[in-house]
Design a protein around this motif. Structure first.
Motif, PDB file in Angstrom:
ATOM      1  N   TRP A 187      69.224  65.130  92.857  1.00  0.00           N
ATOM      2  CA  TRP A 187      68.750  65.769  91.384  1.00  0.00           C
ATOM      3  C   TRP A 187      67.205  64.831  92.324  1.00  0.00           C
ATOM      4  N   ARG A 188      66.110  64.806  91.616  1.00  0.00           N
ATOM      5  CA  ARG A 188      65.076  64.292  90.985  1.00  0.00           C
ATOM      6  C   ARG A 188      64.357  62.976  90.230  1.00  0.00           C
ATOM      7  N   TYR A 189      63.767  61.974  90.300  1.00  0.00           N
ATOM      8  CA  TYR A 189      63.722  61.541  88.976  1.00  0.00           C
ATOM      9  C   TYR A 189      62.043  61.248  88.923  1.00  0.00           C
ATOM     10  N   TYR A 190      61.478  61.291  88.451  1.00  0.00           N
ATOM     11  CA  TYR A 190      60.422  60.680  88.017  1.00  0.00           C
ATOM     12  C   TYR A 190      59.334  60.605  86.960  1.00  0.00           C
ATOM     13  N   ASP A 191      58.654  59.069  87.143  1.00  0.00           N
ATOM     14  CA  ASP A 191      58.262  58.747  86.705  1.00  0.00           C
ATOM     15  C   ASP A 191      56.654  58.153  87.239  1.00  0.00           C
ATOM     16  N   LEU A 192      55.778  57.632  85.795  1.00  0.00           N
ATOM     17  CA  LEU A 192      54.333  57.510  86.068  1.00  0.00           C
ATOM     18  C   LEU A 192      53.703  56.348  87.021  1.00  0.00           C
ATOM     19  N   THR A 193      52.760  56.853  86.998  1.00  0.00           N
ATOM     20  CA  THR A 193      52.316  55.525  88.651  1.00  0.00           C
ATOM     21  C   THR A 193      51.451  54.541  87.584  1.00  0.00           C
ATOM     22  N   PRO A 194      51.260  53.836  88.471  1.00  0.00           N
ATOM     23  CA  PRO A 194      50.518  52.988  88.132  1.00  0.00           C
ATOM     24  C   PRO A 194      49.094  53.547  87.339  1.00  0.00           C
ATOM     25  N   ALA A 195      48.604  54.304  88.321  1.00  0.00           N
ATOM     26  CA  ALA A 195      47.771  55.462  88.535  1.00  0.00           C
ATOM     27  C   ALA A 195      46.941  55.718  86.619  1.00  0.00           C
ATOM     28  N   ALA A 196      48.095  56.602  86.333  1.00  0.00           N
ATOM     29  CA  ALA A 196      48.486  57.678  85.178  1.00  0.00           C
ATOM     30  C   ALA A 196      49.165  56.755  84.453  1.00  0.00           C
ATOM     31  N   GLU A 197      49.192  55.360  84.048  1.00  0.00           N
ATOM     32  CA  GLU A 197      49.197  54.680  83.074  1.00  0.00           C
ATOM     33  C   GLU A 197      48.203  54.057  82.775  1.00  0.00           C
ATOM     34  N   THR A 198      47.205  53.932  82.747  1.00  0.00           N
ATOM     35  CA  THR A 198      45.578  54.024  82.973  1.00  0.00           C
ATOM     36  C   THR A 198      44.987  55.224  82.269  1.00  0.00           C
ATOM     37  N   LEU A 199      45.124  56.392  82.958  1.00  0.00           N
ATOM     38  CA  LEU A 199      44.745  57.580  82.606  1.00  0.00           C
ATOM     39  C   LEU A 199      44.767  57.570  81.442  1.00  0.00           C
ATOM     40  N   LEU A 200      46.321  57.706  80.904  1.00  0.00           N
ATOM     41  CA  LEU A 200      46.987  57.563  79.651  1.00  0.00           C
ATOM     42  C   LEU A 200      46.594  56.992  78.364  1.00  0.00           C
ATOM     43  N   GLU A 201      45.891  55.370  78.847  1.00  0.00           N
ATOM     44  CA  GLU A 201      45.669  54.892  78.239  1.00  0.00           C
ATOM     45  C   GLU A 201      44.263  54.994  77.563  1.00  0.00           C
ATOM     46  N   THR A 202      43.625  55.780  79.038  1.00  0.00           N
ATOM     47  CA  THR A 202      42.388  55.650  78.806  1.00  0.00           C
ATOM     48  C   THR A 202      42.117  56.573  77.812  1.00  0.00           C
ATOM     49  N   MET A 203      42.185  57.481  78.239  1.00  0.00           N
ATOM     50  CA  MET A 203      42.438  59.314  77.394  1.00  0.00           C
ATOM     51  C   MET A 203      42.709  58.674  75.024  1.00  0.00           C
ATOM     52  N   ALA A 204      43.900  57.601  75.659  1.00  0.00           N
ATOM     53  CA  ALA A 204      44.458  57.405  74.655  1.00  0.00           C
ATOM     54  C   ALA A 204      42.983  56.863  73.739  1.00  0.00           C
ATOM     55  N   ALA A 205      42.300  56.043  73.916  1.00  0.00           N
ATOM     56  CA  ALA A 205      41.608  55.123  73.408  1.00  0.00           C
ATOM     57  C   ALA A 205      40.316  55.984  73.065  1.00  0.00           C
ATOM     58  N   LEU A 206      39.859  56.893  74.110  1.00  0.00           N
ATOM     59  CA  LEU A 206      39.133  58.734  73.330  1.00  0.00           C
ATOM     60  C   LEU A 206      39.278  58.517  71.665  1.00  0.00           C
ATOM     61  N   HIS A 207      40.387  58.480  71.916  1.00  0.00           N
ATOM     62  CA  HIS A 207      40.803  59.629  70.545  1.00  0.00           C
ATOM     63  C   HIS A 207      41.026  58.178  69.685  1.00  0.00           C
ATOM     64  N   THR A 208      40.285  57.091  69.813  1.00  0.00           N
ATOM     65  CA  THR A 208      40.812  56.315  68.536  1.00  0.00           C
ATOM     66  C   THR A 208      40.263  56.424  66.895  1.00  0.00           C
ATOM     67  N   ASP A 209      39.456  57.177  67.316  1.00  0.00           N
ATOM     68  CA  ASP A 209      38.196  57.962  65.924  1.00  0.00           C
ATOM     69  C   ASP A 209      38.660  58.832  65.271  1.00  0.00           C
ATOM     70  N   ASP A 210      39.485  59.395  66.057  1.00  0.00           N
ATOM     71  CA  ASP A 210      40.218  60.871  65.006  1.00  0.00           C
ATOM     72  C   ASP A 210      41.648  60.684  64.088  1.00  0.00           C
TER      73      ASP A 210
END
Length: 114
Positions: A91-114
């Motif tokens: 089995w292979r297990y996957y998790d986010l890197t800090p870069a991915a977490e930052t990218l997703l946080e940034t994308m979420a911040a772009l949607h704060t006006d939705d």
């Protein structure tokens, strides 16, 4: 800008003095390219919602794709530095890197006006 000098006096056509860091450009484009697909981005969102690493066997049903399509998407995310990959037996297990977490946080911040 904001001056009354003619354009040629401001040096508007001069090459940019600061330039672009080629290594940073390649890294940033690699990260963005890695996430720039609906399947890969959905996988990132699923991993971000999970408690810890997720077995690859759980992801095909979650995104409605074949195991091989998910495996290819995860490999692309791994190569882009957006997920970690650990092997435990077969089995292979996957998790986010800090870069991915930052990218997703940034994308979420772009949607704060939705």
């Amino acid at each position: 800008m904001g001056t009354n000098e003619p354009p040629d006096a401001r040096g508007c056509c001069d090459p940019l003095a600061h330039g672009v860091d080629d290594d940073r450009l390649a890294t940033d484009v690699g990260l963005l390219s890695g996430a720039a697909n609906d399947t890969r981005y959905e996988l990132l969102l699923l991993l971000s919602a999970a408690e810890g690493a997720v077995c690859a066997c759980e992801l095909p049903d979650a995104v409605g794709l074949s195991q091989s399509a998910v495996s290819h998407a995860l490999s692309t995310l791994f190569d882009a530095g957006l997920v970690t990959r650990e092997k435990d037996g077969r089995w292979r297990y996957y998790d986010l890197t800090p870069a991915a977490e930052t990218l997703l946080e940034t994308m979420a911040a772009l949607h704060t006006d939705d």
